[in-house]
Design a protein around this motif. Structure first.
Motif, short mmCIF file in Angstrom:
data_model
loop_
_atom_site.label_atom_id
_atom_site.label_comp_id
_atom_site.label_asym_id
_atom_site.label_seq_id
_atom_site.Cartn_x
_atom_site.Cartn_y
_atom_site.Cartn_z
N SER A 73 -24.38 22.49 14.30
CA SER A 73 -25.84 22.41 14.38
C SER A 73 -26.33 20.97 14.47
O SER A 73 -27.36 20.70 15.09
CB SER A 73 -26.48 23.11 13.17
OG SER A 73 -26.02 22.51 11.96
N TRP A 74 -25.59 20.04 13.86
CA TRP A 74 -25.98 18.63 13.92
C TRP A 74 -25.89 18.11 15.35
O TRP A 74 -26.72 17.30 15.78
CB TRP A 74 -25.10 17.82 12.99
CG TRP A 74 -25.38 16.34 12.97
CD1 TRP A 74 -24.82 15.37 13.76
CD2 TRP A 74 -26.33 15.67 12.14
NE1 TRP A 74 -25.34 14.13 13.45
CE2 TRP A 74 -26.26 14.29 12.46
CE3 TRP A 74 -27.20 16.09 11.14
CZ2 TRP A 74 -27.05 13.34 11.82
CZ3 TRP A 74 -27.98 15.14 10.51
CH2 TRP A 74 -27.91 13.79 10.84
N TRP B 219 -29.59 22.25 10.86
CA TRP B 219 -28.87 20.98 10.74
C TRP B 219 -29.23 20.18 9.48
O TRP B 219 -28.63 19.14 9.19
CB TRP B 219 -29.13 20.10 11.97
CG TRP B 219 -30.59 19.89 12.26
CD1 TRP B 219 -31.39 20.66 13.05
CD2 TRP B 219 -31.42 18.83 11.77
NE1 TRP B 219 -32.68 20.16 13.08
CE2 TRP B 219 -32.72 19.03 12.30
CE3 TRP B 219 -31.19 17.73 10.95
CZ2 TRP B 219 -33.78 18.17 12.03
CZ3 TRP B 219 -32.25 16.87 10.67
CH2 TRP B 219 -33.53 17.10 11.20
N ALA C 97 -29.01 18.89 17.16
CA ALA C 97 -30.29 18.53 16.52
C ALA C 97 -30.98 17.45 17.32
O ALA C 97 -30.34 16.54 17.86
CB ALA C 97 -30.04 18.03 15.10
N TYR D 35 -39.82 19.71 13.13
CA TYR D 35 -38.37 19.53 13.23
C TYR D 35 -37.63 20.21 12.09
O TYR D 35 -36.47 20.59 12.23
CB TYR D 35 -38.01 18.04 13.21
CG TYR D 35 -38.49 17.25 14.39
CD1 TYR D 35 -38.09 17.57 15.68
CD2 TYR D 35 -39.34 16.15 14.21
CE1 TYR D 35 -38.51 16.80 16.77
CE2 TYR D 35 -39.76 15.38 15.28
CZ TYR D 35 -39.34 15.72 16.56
OH TYR D 35 -39.76 14.96 17.63
#
Length: 268
Positions: free
Chosen positions: A219-220, A189, A223, A153
């Motif tokens: 980007s969050w 993120w 995620a 991740y």
């Protein structure tokens, strides 16, 4: 974790002369107390203006962080203060930066600084990661992930700052990130995730509020939820190690925030 701080005039004469070759005669200096990564951090004033000087002895174990900052700076126009000059000599590595006006970011829930910091992280997300030698996020977090598969991740190709301490964010009409000693390549993120913990610790946000601010960064929003949860747990493990058995007030505050976030994520 901390580095002993000296004043500008404690530098050896040859190093002082080298700085004045770049700046002109120094009229006044102000030692800056914040930050952990430099032995010297000072605002230097001359007839022609001012600059911010930071540095480490050439034999310091973390002198590579100064060189890392110099390497990454040309790619950070509008994100970080410009690097004006670099000196290696007289036993020191010194960097001279544009001296930003403004104040350290206020992370409290109603602060007008928060939209500017969110915009800063959005702009950073648009910066292509340079092809320079950078540590990778999955390497830095390898010892702290709950399980090896979590590291997937954290891997990515984005340029990250990784230390969203509010003292590293200078706010004026816009916001800037200073102290790029720990610049890293990783998932896009992650800086929003680092911000969550600092919002909780320095700004006294609840986890929901901190994550709402993180969601301002594109980007969050894409995620993986499992990745965010894995990162929250890894971050708590990082601060467990930093805190040790007898943390100071600041470290205890960070540890408490990281633990609270990790607990919150387990319930999401």
């Amino acid at each position: 974790m901390t580095t002993n701080r000296i004043t500008f005039h404690d530098l050896p004469p040859n190093a002082l002369a080298a700085v004045e070759d770049r700046t002109g005669p120094v009229l006044k200096t102000e030692t800056v107390s914040q930050g952990f990564n430099s032995e010297i951090a000072a605002r230097v004033f001359t007839d022609s203006g001012s600059c911010f000087v930071k540095g480490l002895r050439a034999d310091h174990k973390r002198v590579w962080t100064q060189r890392r900052e110099a390497e990454v700076n040309p790619f950070l126009h509008g994100i970080a203060p410009a690097l004006l000059w670099q000196i290696e000599g007289s036993g020191w590595v010194l960097l001279g930066f544009e001296n930003l006006k403004g104040h350290h970011a206020d992370y409290s829930p109603d602060s007008p600084d928060l939209p500017k910091v969110a915009d800063l992280l959005r702009r950073l997300g648009e910066v292509a990661c340079p092809e320079i030698d950078l540590r990778r996020a999955e390497q830095r977090l390898e010892a702290y992930a709950a399980k090896a598969s979590d590291l997937e991740y954290f891997a990515g190709s984005s340029l990250l700052h990784t230390d969203l301490n509010n003292h590293n964010v200078i706010v004026d009409s816009t916001a800037y990130l200073v102290d790029w000693a720990w610049a890293t390549r990783g998932a896009s993120w992650l800086d929003a995730g680092y911000w969550v913990v600092w919002l909780m610790a320095a700004g006294r946000h609840e986890p929901e509020s901190a994550e709402q601010w993180a969601s301002q960064i594109p980007s969050w929003r894409v995620a993986p939820a499992e990745g965010i949860t894995a990162f929250a747990q890894a971050t708590a493990n990082v601060w467990e190690e930093i805190a040790g058995h007898d943390p100071d007030d600041w470290t205890a505050q960070m540890l408490n925030a990281a633990r609270r976030w990790a607990t919150f994520r387990q319930r999401v």
